[in-house]
Motif scaffolding. Sequence first.
Motif, PDB file in Angstrom:
ATOM      1  N   LEU A 174       1.136  -1.514   0.116  1.00 33.53           N
ATOM      2  CA  LEU A 174       0.132  -0.250   0.029  1.00 33.53           C
ATOM      3  C   LEU A 174       0.792   1.432   0.134  1.00 33.53           C
ATOM      4  O   LEU A 174       0.959   1.799  -0.905  1.00 33.53           O
ATOM      5  N   LYS A 175       2.201   1.544   0.255  1.00 35.70           N
ATOM      6  CA  LYS A 175       3.232   2.453   0.157  1.00 35.70           C
ATOM      7  C   LYS A 175       3.285   2.926  -0.440  1.00 35.70           C
ATOM      8  O   LYS A 175       3.387   3.426  -0.883  1.00 35.70           O
ATOM      9  N   HIS A 176       3.651   1.720  -1.338  1.00 35.46           N
ATOM     10  CA  HIS A 176       4.285   1.454  -2.357  1.00 35.46           C
ATOM     11  C   HIS A 176       3.051   2.195  -3.579  1.00 35.46           C
ATOM     12  O   HIS A 176       3.449   3.238  -4.425  1.00 35.46           O
ATOM     13  N   GLY A 177       2.303   1.546  -3.461  1.00 33.46           N
ATOM     14  CA  GLY A 177       1.010   2.658  -3.997  1.00 33.46           C
ATOM     15  C   GLY A 177       0.449   3.754  -4.136  1.00 33.46           C
ATOM     16  O   GLY A 177       0.383   4.747  -4.816  1.00 33.46           O
ATOM     17  N   LEU A 178       0.948   4.330  -3.156  1.00 37.50           N
ATOM     18  CA  LEU A 178       0.977   5.781  -2.971  1.00 37.50           C
ATOM     19  C   LEU A 178       1.808   6.285  -2.878  1.00 37.50           C
ATOM     20  O   LEU A 178       1.452   7.504  -3.278  1.00 37.50           O
ATOM     21  N   ILE A 179       3.001   5.980  -3.284  1.00 33.83           N
ATOM     22  CA  ILE A 179       4.187   6.501  -3.499  1.00 33.83           C
ATOM     23  C   ILE A 179       4.230   6.834  -5.123  1.00 33.83           C
ATOM     24  O   ILE A 179       5.359   7.033  -5.939  1.00 33.83           O
ATOM     25  N   SER A 180       3.425   5.869  -5.896  1.00 32.55           N
ATOM     26  CA  SER A 180       3.130   5.646  -7.168  1.00 32.55           C
ATOM     27  C   SER A 180       2.336   6.354  -8.141  1.00 32.55           C
ATOM     28  O   SER A 180       2.826   7.198  -8.290  1.00 32.55           O
ATOM     29  N   ASP A 181       1.198   5.200  -7.727  1.00 34.02           N
ATOM     30  CA  ASP A 181       0.030   6.572  -9.062  1.00 34.02           C
ATOM     31  C   ASP A 181      -0.691   6.042  -8.564  1.00 34.02           C
ATOM     32  O   ASP A 181      -1.320   4.910  -8.095  1.00 34.02           O
ATOM     33  N   LEU A 263      -0.200  10.362   6.076  1.00 33.18           N
ATOM     34  CA  LEU A 263      -0.918  10.887   5.444  1.00 33.18           C
ATOM     35  C   LEU A 263      -1.492  12.239   5.882  1.00 33.18           C
ATOM     36  O   LEU A 263      -1.804  13.045   5.396  1.00 33.18           O
ATOM     37  N   TYR A 264      -2.441  12.045   7.000  1.00 29.69           N
ATOM     38  CA  TYR A 264      -3.162  13.631   7.712  1.00 29.69           C
ATOM     39  C   TYR A 264      -2.119  14.373   8.074  1.00 29.69           C
ATOM     40  O   TYR A 264      -2.341  15.991   7.613  1.00 29.69           O
ATOM     41  N   LEU A 265      -0.566  14.596   8.496  1.00 30.24           N
ATOM     42  CA  LEU A 265       0.173  15.800   8.115  1.00 30.24           C
ATOM     43  C   LEU A 265       0.474  16.130   6.693  1.00 30.24           C
ATOM     44  O   LEU A 265       0.781  17.115   6.530  1.00 30.24           O
ATOM     45  N   SER A 266      -0.064  14.819   5.717  1.00 32.33           N
ATOM     46  CA  SER A 266       0.211  15.060   4.634  1.00 32.33           C
ATOM     47  C   SER A 266      -0.751  16.356   3.951  1.00 32.33           C
ATOM     48  O   SER A 266      -0.353  17.152   3.218  1.00 32.33           O
ATOM     49  N   ILE A 268      -2.296  18.169   5.459  1.00 28.82           N
ATOM     50  CA  ILE A 268      -2.161  19.168   6.714  1.00 28.82           C
ATOM     51  C   ILE A 268      -1.027  20.199   6.339  1.00 28.82           C
ATOM     52  O   ILE A 268      -1.222  21.150   6.289  1.00 28.82           O
ATOM     53  N   LYS A 269       0.101  19.720   6.228  1.00 29.07           N
ATOM     54  CA  LYS A 269       1.261  20.143   5.319  1.00 29.07           C
ATOM     55  C   LYS A 269       1.244  20.551   4.311  1.00 29.07           C
ATOM     56  O   LYS A 269       2.436  21.180   3.623  1.00 29.07           O
ATOM     57  N   GLN A 270       1.167  19.560   2.978  1.00 29.31           N
ATOM     58  CA  GLN A 270       1.184  19.244   1.658  1.00 29.31           C
ATOM     59  C   GLN A 270      -0.541  19.768   1.261  1.00 29.31           C
ATOM     60  O   GLN A 270       0.214  19.639  -0.702  1.00 29.31           O
ATOM     61  N   GLY A 271      -1.274  19.687   1.887  1.00 27.24           N
ATOM     62  CA  GLY A 271      -2.334  19.931  -0.022  1.00 27.24           C
ATOM     63  C   GLY A 271      -2.937  18.443   0.130  1.00 27.24           C
ATOM     64  O   GLY A 271      -3.471  18.369  -0.959  1.00 27.24           O
ATOM     65  N   PHE A 272      -1.954  17.113   1.006  1.00 27.36           N
ATOM     66  CA  PHE A 272      -2.740  16.099  -0.005  1.00 27.36           C
ATOM     67  C   PHE A 272      -4.409  16.070   0.416  1.00 27.36           C
ATOM     68  O   PHE A 272      -4.995  16.345   1.219  1.00 27.36           O
ATOM     69  N   PRO A 273      -4.879  15.548  -0.552  1.00 27.21           N
ATOM     70  CA  PRO A 273      -6.513  15.503  -0.518  1.00 27.21           C
ATOM     71  C   PRO A 273      -7.087  14.630   0.406  1.00 27.21           C
ATOM     72  O   PRO A 273      -6.399  13.413   1.074  1.00 27.21           O
ATOM     73  N   VAL A 274      -8.082  15.175   0.776  1.00 28.26           N
ATOM     74  CA  VAL A 274      -8.553  14.919   2.262  1.00 28.26           C
ATOM     75  C   VAL A 274      -9.225  13.448   1.842  1.00 28.26           C
ATOM     76  O   VAL A 274      -9.218  12.218   2.847  1.00 28.26           O
ATOM     77  N   ASP A 275      -9.934  13.375   0.287  1.00 27.44           N
ATOM     78  CA  ASP A 275     -10.839  12.017   0.232  1.00 27.44           C
ATOM     79  C   ASP A 275     -10.011  11.346   0.451  1.00 27.44           C
ATOM     80  O   ASP A 275     -10.252   9.591   1.006  1.00 27.44           O
ATOM     81  N   LYS A 276      -9.059  11.185  -0.160  1.00 30.11           N
ATOM     82  CA  LYS A 276      -8.349  10.444  -0.439  1.00 30.11           C
ATOM     83  C   LYS A 276      -7.432  10.004   0.936  1.00 30.11           C
ATOM     84  O   LYS A 276      -7.145   7.962   1.415  1.00 30.11           O
ATOM     85  N   MET A 277      -7.083  10.694   1.910  1.00 36.39           N
ATOM     86  CA  MET A 277      -6.670   9.836   2.722  1.00 36.39           C
ATOM     87  C   MET A 277      -7.869   9.191   3.766  1.00 36.39           C
ATOM     88  O   MET A 277      -7.409   8.312   4.629  1.00 36.39           O
ATOM     89  N   LEU A 321       3.185  13.348   1.756  1.00 38.85           N
ATOM     90  CA  LEU A 321       2.984  12.818   0.113  1.00 38.85           C
ATOM     91  C   LEU A 321       1.753  14.296  -0.183  1.00 38.85           C
ATOM     92  O   LEU A 321       0.977  14.686   0.796  1.00 38.85           O
ATOM     93  N   GLY A 322       2.442  15.276  -1.193  1.00 35.71           N
ATOM     94  CA  GLY A 322       1.217  15.816  -2.148  1.00 35.71           C
ATOM     95  C   GLY A 322       0.347  16.037  -3.280  1.00 35.71           C
ATOM     96  O   GLY A 322      -0.853  16.101  -2.721  1.00 35.71           O
ATOM     97  N   ASP A 323       0.163  14.365  -3.013  1.00 36.33           N
ATOM     98  CA  ASP A 323      -0.526  13.982  -3.868  1.00 36.33           C
ATOM     99  C   ASP A 323       0.064  12.261  -3.686  1.00 36.33           C
ATOM    100  O   ASP A 323       1.037  12.370  -3.719  1.00 36.33           O
ATOM    101  N   ILE A 324      -0.509  11.588  -4.255  1.00 32.88           N
ATOM    102  CA  ILE A 324      -0.467   9.980  -4.838  1.00 32.88           C
ATOM    103  C   ILE A 324       0.778  10.651  -5.697  1.00 32.88           C
ATOM    104  O   ILE A 324       0.520  11.162  -6.952  1.00 32.88           O
TER     105      ILE A 324
END
Length: 348
Positions: A174-181, A263-266, A268-277, A321-324
């Motif tokens: 799952l981690k690899h998926g999050l850092i890839s696409d 992901l929570y900090l992402s 807050i700090k990087q604008g990662f999409p809330v729905d994906k989190m 992460l700023g996004d996936i």
Amino acid sequence: MNQKIIIPHNFKESLAEAIAECEHDRIFVLTDEKTMELCWKRIDDYLSVKDAQVITIPCGDGNKTLKTLLHVWTRLQVGKATRHSLLINLGGGMVTDLGGFAASTFKRGIDFINIPTTLLGMIDASVGGKTGINFGGVKNEIGAFNEARFVIADTKWLETLDMPNLLSGYAEMLKHGLISDDTSWARLLAFDFDALDLELLSGMVSDNVKVKTNIVEADPYEQGMRKALNFGHTFGHAFEALAMYRQPLLHGYAVAFGIVCELYLSVIKQGFPVDKMRKTFRFIRENYGMPDFACTDYDELIELMRHDKKNRGDDICLTLLGDIGKVQLDSIATEEDIKETLDFLREG
């Protein structure tokens, strides 16, 4: 990256070919008690390993210690291993981590082959050249970068695993998926553990290993982009270390909880999409449950995070992460950030 990663069609032939390519006068096989029973007995009649000396160690990450390492070194010495001997590590991440470090240091280094028998070992521990032991209550505090000559990842070993150990390895996937696409991430969230399809999982393993190998080839010594592979691990290793002397926590479970935090900090700090989190958090909560810690543990968790190898000076550094697929390295988290994040994990 010098190691060869093989996902074999015929394990027996692949093992024989790998051993033949490693110059050796003696062969040693490292197992733990569980892989001795479930795995070694499936292959001990192979001609390629018929003269191997077997070294068996206790199971569990709590045994990835200097004491166990001393036992392996001693057995190699008593068995008359030389600089031209070969060590085959047959087991999960604990075995390949400790065995790889033993091989890297005995006689200043002997060849070794990793045969991961767990999903976690196939996806993460046996690939990429990180070896080591826990020390002073800290995960992987002592170790070295040194690649196995071969990694033979036969997914048929997954038939020997129970569900908790499958899930443990899946967290790294799952981690690899999050850092890839997005496609990889969505596919991983859609996997149904209640209707386990090992053939489907095998194909996902092959794709997943490529994510890690591509990153490791570009940054073998973790000077830059390889830090992406630490996503979820700053918090995760702290959870794992905290649990070590309570109720031990499987590595992948700790990483899953760490993924939620980072992901929570992402967000807050990087604008990662809330729905994906939220989707990822829901998948983790449904499959991994919740970690057992209280607000009175926060200071100890923070202190454990200060030992993370990505840190610089007194700063606690995270991969976010700023996004996936959009990795942000060396993000700094304050104590207040960490406590807020731990509140979120506990309260959801």
